[in-house]
Design a protein around this motif. Structure first.
Motif, PDB file in Angstrom:
ATOM      1  N   ILE A  83      47.420  42.485  59.072  1.00 12.00           N
ATOM      2  CA  ILE A  83      48.817  41.963  58.074  1.00 12.00           C
ATOM      3  C   ILE A  83      48.200  41.769  56.804  1.00 12.00           C
ATOM      4  N   GLY A  84      46.867  41.350  56.506  1.00 14.88           N
ATOM      5  CA  GLY A  84      46.244  41.397  55.199  1.00 14.88           C
ATOM      6  C   GLY A  84      46.229  42.680  54.485  1.00 14.88           C
ATOM      7  N   ILE A  85      45.833  43.729  55.126  1.00 15.90           N
ATOM      8  CA  ILE A  85      45.601  44.967  54.546  1.00 15.90           C
ATOM      9  C   ILE A  85      46.816  45.505  54.205  1.00 15.90           C
ATOM     10  N   ILE A  86      47.842  45.418  55.158  1.00 18.54           N
ATOM     11  CA  ILE A  86      49.188  46.030  54.886  1.00 18.54           C
ATOM     12  C   ILE A  86      49.790  45.224  53.689  1.00 18.54           C
ATOM     13  N   ALA A  87      49.562  43.868  53.640  1.00 19.25           N
ATOM     14  CA  ALA A  87      50.173  43.091  52.447  1.00 19.25           C
ATOM     15  C   ALA A  87      49.470  43.553  50.969  1.00 19.25           C
ATOM     16  N   TYR A  88      48.017  43.759  51.100  1.00 12.15           N
ATOM     17  CA  TYR A  88      47.366  44.169  50.054  1.00 12.15           C
ATOM     18  C   TYR A  88      47.570  45.650  49.439  1.00 12.15           C
ATOM     19  N   PHE A  89      47.648  46.564  50.407  1.00 13.13           N
ATOM     20  CA  PHE A  89      47.750  47.887  50.079  1.00 13.13           C
ATOM     21  C   PHE A  89      49.323  48.354  50.112  1.00 13.13           C
ATOM     22  N   GLY A  90      50.093  47.620  50.984  1.00 14.02           N
ATOM     23  CA  GLY A  90      51.567  48.253  51.142  1.00 14.02           C
ATOM     24  C   GLY A  90      51.580  49.372  51.949  1.00 14.02           C
ATOM     25  N   MET A  91      52.711  49.488  52.874  1.00  5.96           N
ATOM     26  CA  MET A  91      52.661  50.449  53.596  1.00  5.96           C
ATOM     27  C   MET A  91      52.792  52.194  53.017  1.00  5.96           C
ATOM     28  N   ASP A  92      53.416  52.340  51.836  1.00  2.60           N
ATOM     29  CA  ASP A  92      53.356  53.466  51.194  1.00  2.60           C
ATOM     30  C   ASP A  92      52.136  53.940  51.159  1.00  2.60           C
ATOM     31  N   THR A  93      51.064  52.987  50.570  1.00  2.00           N
ATOM     32  CA  THR A  93      49.715  53.272  50.198  1.00  2.00           C
ATOM     33  C   THR A  93      48.848  53.751  51.595  1.00  2.00           C
ATOM     34  N   ILE A  94      49.379  53.001  52.901  1.00  2.00           N
ATOM     35  CA  ILE A  94      48.574  53.236  53.862  1.00  2.00           C
ATOM     36  C   ILE A  94      48.859  54.659  54.673  1.00  2.00           C
ATOM     37  N   GLN A  95      50.199  55.008  54.359  1.00  2.00           N
ATOM     38  CA  GLN A  95      50.551  56.045  55.026  1.00  2.00           C
ATOM     39  C   GLN A  95      50.302  57.290  54.180  1.00  2.00           C
ATOM     40  N   ASP A  96      50.193  57.089  53.044  1.00  3.07           N
ATOM     41  CA  ASP A  96      49.614  58.457  52.121  1.00  3.07           C
ATOM     42  C   ASP A  96      47.946  58.427  51.850  1.00  3.07           C
ATOM     43  N   GLN A  97      47.398  59.450  52.569  1.00  3.07           N
ATOM     44  CA  GLN A  97      45.974  59.348  52.323  1.00  3.07           C
ATOM     45  C   GLN A  97      45.388  59.658  50.867  1.00  3.07           C
ATOM     46  N   GLN A  98      46.003  60.283  50.060  1.00  2.00           N
ATOM     47  CA  GLN A  98      45.632  60.539  48.873  1.00  2.00           C
ATOM     48  C   GLN A  98      45.856  59.404  47.899  1.00  2.00           C
ATOM     49  N   LEU A  99      47.013  58.467  47.998  1.00  3.43           N
ATOM     50  CA  LEU A  99      46.999  57.329  47.319  1.00  3.43           C
ATOM     51  C   LEU A  99      45.976  56.440  47.799  1.00  3.43           C
ATOM     52  N   MET A 100      45.778  56.472  49.175  1.00  4.18           N
ATOM     53  CA  MET A 100      44.901  55.338  49.614  1.00  4.18           C
ATOM     54  C   MET A 100      43.517  55.623  49.042  1.00  4.18           C
ATOM     55  N   GLN A 101      42.969  56.838  49.089  1.00  3.57           N
ATOM     56  CA  GLN A 101      41.961  57.096  48.695  1.00  3.57           C
ATOM     57  C   GLN A 101      41.693  56.713  47.004  1.00  3.57           C
ATOM     58  N   GLU A 102      42.885  56.844  46.192  1.00  2.00           N
ATOM     59  CA  GLU A 102      42.736  56.422  44.818  1.00  2.00           C
ATOM     60  C   GLU A 102      42.619  55.078  44.661  1.00  2.00           C
ATOM     61  N   LYS A 103      43.317  54.140  45.816  1.00  4.12           N
ATOM     62  CA  LYS A 103      43.419  52.562  45.587  1.00  4.12           C
ATOM     63  C   LYS A 103      42.007  52.081  46.092  1.00  4.12           C
ATOM     64  N   LEU A 104      41.212  52.804  46.920  1.00  2.00           N
ATOM     65  CA  LEU A 104      40.149  52.518  47.539  1.00  2.00           C
ATOM     66  C   LEU A 104      38.860  52.681  46.490  1.00  2.00           C
ATOM     67  N   GLU A 105      38.864  53.772  45.712  1.00  2.00           N
ATOM     68  CA  GLU A 105      38.128  54.177  44.657  1.00  2.00           C
ATOM     69  C   GLU A 105      38.434  53.087  43.290  1.00  2.00           C
ATOM     70  N   GLU A 106      39.573  52.676  43.119  1.00  2.00           N
ATOM     71  CA  GLU A 106      39.753  51.642  42.282  1.00  2.00           C
ATOM     72  C   GLU A 106      39.283  50.331  42.771  1.00  2.00           C
ATOM     73  N   LEU A 107      39.467  50.143  43.838  1.00  2.00           N
ATOM     74  CA  LEU A 107      39.009  48.755  44.366  1.00  2.00           C
ATOM     75  C   LEU A 107      37.447  48.775  44.308  1.00  2.00           C
ATOM     76  N   LEU A 108      36.720  49.990  44.617  1.00  2.00           N
ATOM     77  CA  LEU A 108      35.358  49.859  44.495  1.00  2.00           C
ATOM     78  C   LEU A 108      34.788  50.118  43.041  1.00  2.00           C
ATOM     79  N   GLY A 109      35.671  50.549  42.271  1.00  2.00           N
ATOM     80  CA  GLY A 109      35.004  50.594  40.712  1.00  2.00           C
ATOM     81  C   GLY A 109      34.632  52.066  40.551  1.00  2.00           C
ATOM     82  N   GLN A 110      34.725  52.720  41.146  1.00  2.00           N
ATOM     83  CA  GLN A 110      34.410  54.261  41.009  1.00  2.00           C
ATOM     84  C   GLN A 110      35.298  55.160  40.199  1.00  2.00           C
TER      85      GLN A 110
END
Length: 110
Positions: A83-110
């Protein structure tokens, strides 16, 4: 009078084990197994306390009950995590692999 096994003693033990094994299945399946096992164990323990000389397999029921409690705790933690992962990233981000990759890179500061 002849001693007999507690009703559902083996089922309680199996469901307790399954609640731990399936706790990572989004937390829901493990939670169901754990709750069912806990309810059956409480009924069996009440039956055993009424006439302890009539029944055997009390140790299986106690072990299954402990495993069910552990499985419920792990399942609730897994459910909170998902539930925390879904609340933090949102369902749209989790379902879109490219958007999820961007969010993870942004989160890790790369």
């Amino acid at each position: 009078m002849e001693q007999q096994k507690l009703p559902n003693a083996t089922l309680i033990l199996v469901f307790g084990i399954l609640s731990i094994v399936t706790c990572c299945c989004y937390g829901v399946i493990g939670l169901i197994f754990g709750i069912v096992s806990l309810v059956l164990a409480n009924k069996a323990i009440a039956l055993y306390k009424a006439n302890p000389e009539l029944y055997t397999d009390a140790s299986n029921v106690k072990t299954g009950r402990i495993l069910a409690i552990i499985g419920i705790v792990l399942s609730v933690l897994a459910l909170i995590y998902y539930i925390g992962i879904i609340a933090y990233f949102g369902m749209d981000t989790i379902q879109d692999q490219q958007l999820m990759q961007e969010k993870l890179e942004e989160l890790l500061g790369q």
